[in-house]
Write a protein that holds these residues in place. Structure first.
Motif, mmCIF file in Angstrom:
data_model
loop_
_atom_site.group_PDB
_atom_site.id
_atom_site.type_symbol
_atom_site.label_atom_id
_atom_site.label_comp_id
_atom_site.label_asym_id
_atom_site.label_seq_id
_atom_site.Cartn_x
_atom_site.Cartn_y
_atom_site.Cartn_z
ATOM 1 N N THR A 19 -2.095 -3.486 8.389
ATOM 2 C CA THR A 19 -1.335 -3.429 7.180
ATOM 3 C C THR A 19 -0.825 -4.592 6.743
ATOM 4 O O THR A 19 -0.121 -4.872 5.667
ATOM 5 N N LEU A 35 8.014 2.585 -0.192
ATOM 6 C CA LEU A 35 6.726 3.408 0.117
ATOM 7 C C LEU A 35 7.178 4.848 -0.346
ATOM 8 O O LEU A 35 6.326 5.465 -1.201
ATOM 9 N N THR A 91 -4.800 6.325 0.543
ATOM 10 C CA THR A 91 -4.348 5.448 -0.501
ATOM 11 C C THR A 91 -3.665 6.162 -1.687
ATOM 12 O O THR A 91 -4.394 7.134 -1.996
ATOM 13 N N ARG A 112 1.035 -0.176 -8.739
ATOM 14 C CA ARG A 112 1.925 0.204 -7.423
ATOM 15 C C ARG A 112 1.020 0.851 -6.534
ATOM 16 O O ARG A 112 0.528 1.810 -6.915
ATOM 17 N N ALA A 114 -0.166 2.162 -2.283
ATOM 18 C CA ALA A 114 0.374 2.463 -0.921
ATOM 19 C C ALA A 114 -1.119 2.567 0.133
ATOM 20 O O ALA A 114 -1.784 3.342 -0.492
ATOM 21 N N ALA A 169 2.089 1.735 7.567
ATOM 22 C CA ALA A 169 1.911 1.869 5.946
ATOM 23 C C ALA A 169 2.061 0.545 5.448
ATOM 24 O O ALA A 169 2.871 -0.206 5.948
ATOM 25 N N SER A 170 1.431 0.345 4.290
ATOM 26 C CA SER A 170 1.857 -0.953 3.447
ATOM 27 C C SER A 170 1.979 -0.902 2.019
ATOM 28 O O SER A 170 1.393 0.368 1.439
ATOM 29 N N VAL A 171 2.755 -1.409 1.357
ATOM 30 C CA VAL A 171 2.873 -1.413 -0.033
ATOM 31 C C VAL A 171 2.460 -2.454 -0.876
ATOM 32 O O VAL A 171 3.017 -3.665 -0.474
#
Length: 233
Positions: A19, A35, A91, A112, A114, A169-171
């Motif tokens: 991430t 998130l 995603t 935006r 995630a 998770a990544s944003v």
């Protein structure tokens, strides 16, 4: 029930090798609230999983309870059968605008997004399965779970529900105008800016088989004209 409690508003996303952003770090968002915001704004995600040694990306609905993302589909779905046995990537993306620059190199999209990694589990507990399906339904159409007939045993048996934790998770978020306002291309005399983009819910269209005396319920009529995302809860 196995889903966890609501996360702390001050919680941070923990970066992992999968991430951690390695470029465009200015787009990274590290607060758990970021998130939650991306998840709350939609109801369709893409499930990426390897099936028969080949990648498969499947669009599906989702719902969220606390630290758990729920995905559902048919028991015959190859992607859902394979998913509990391996790492998946889910995603979610919302497009907010088309960024038109003076040069093609600087053209972009405001968005935006995630990405969530993990090994999902198949939900077997009847109480959790109903709660997950309710969350998924309410994510798309608030008020519909209590209005419509709820699933019976046969329908529940034909439905697979996966639970995926939100720990990895990544944003990423891109906002603002084009990046060439102070470049040599600024003197070209070309228009540059952002064309906002959104998905709006239209007026409800009744089923042709619907009797004329069946009234439109308020939870559905209230959706008309509102964005398909950020529905009032």
């Amino acid at each position: 029930m196995k889903h966890s409690d609501e996360p702390s508003a001050a919680a941070k996303l923990v970066a992992t090798d999968r991430t951690r952003l390695r470029r465009a770090r200015e787009k990274e968002r590290t607060a758990r609230a970021d998130l939650d915001s991306v998840l709350a704004a939609g109801f369709v995600c893409h499930l990426g999983v390897v099936v028969d040694d080949a990648p498969m990306v499947v669009p599906t609905g989702y719902g969220v309870i606390g630290d758990t993302l729920y995905l559902h589909g048919s028991v015959a779905s190859r992607s859902l059968v394979q998913a509990p046995e391996s790492v998946v990537c889910v995603t979610i993306t919302h497009v907010d605008g088309i960024v038109l620059a003076r040069s093609m190199f600087e053209q972009s999209i405001n968005y935006r997004s995630a990405m969530i990694y993990g090994i999902p589990r198949t939900v077997e507990d009847p109480e959790e399965k109903l709660a997950g399906l309710r969350a998924l339904t309410e994510q798309c159409a608030p008020g519909q779970w209590e209005y419509a007939r709820q699933p019976n045993r046969k329908e529940l048996a034909a439905t697979t529900l996966l639970a995926l934790g939100l720990a990895e998770a990544s944003v990423k978020v891109r906002t603002g105008p084009p990046g060439d306002g102070d470049s040599p291309d600024a003197v070209l005399g070309l228009w540059a800016g952002v064309v906002p983009t959104s998905v709006v819910r239209g007026a409800p269209v009744p089923d042709p088989a619907l009797p004329s005396d069946v009234r439109l319920p308020s939870h559905i009529s209230s959706m008309s004209g509102k964005p398909a995302h950020h529905v009032d809860r």
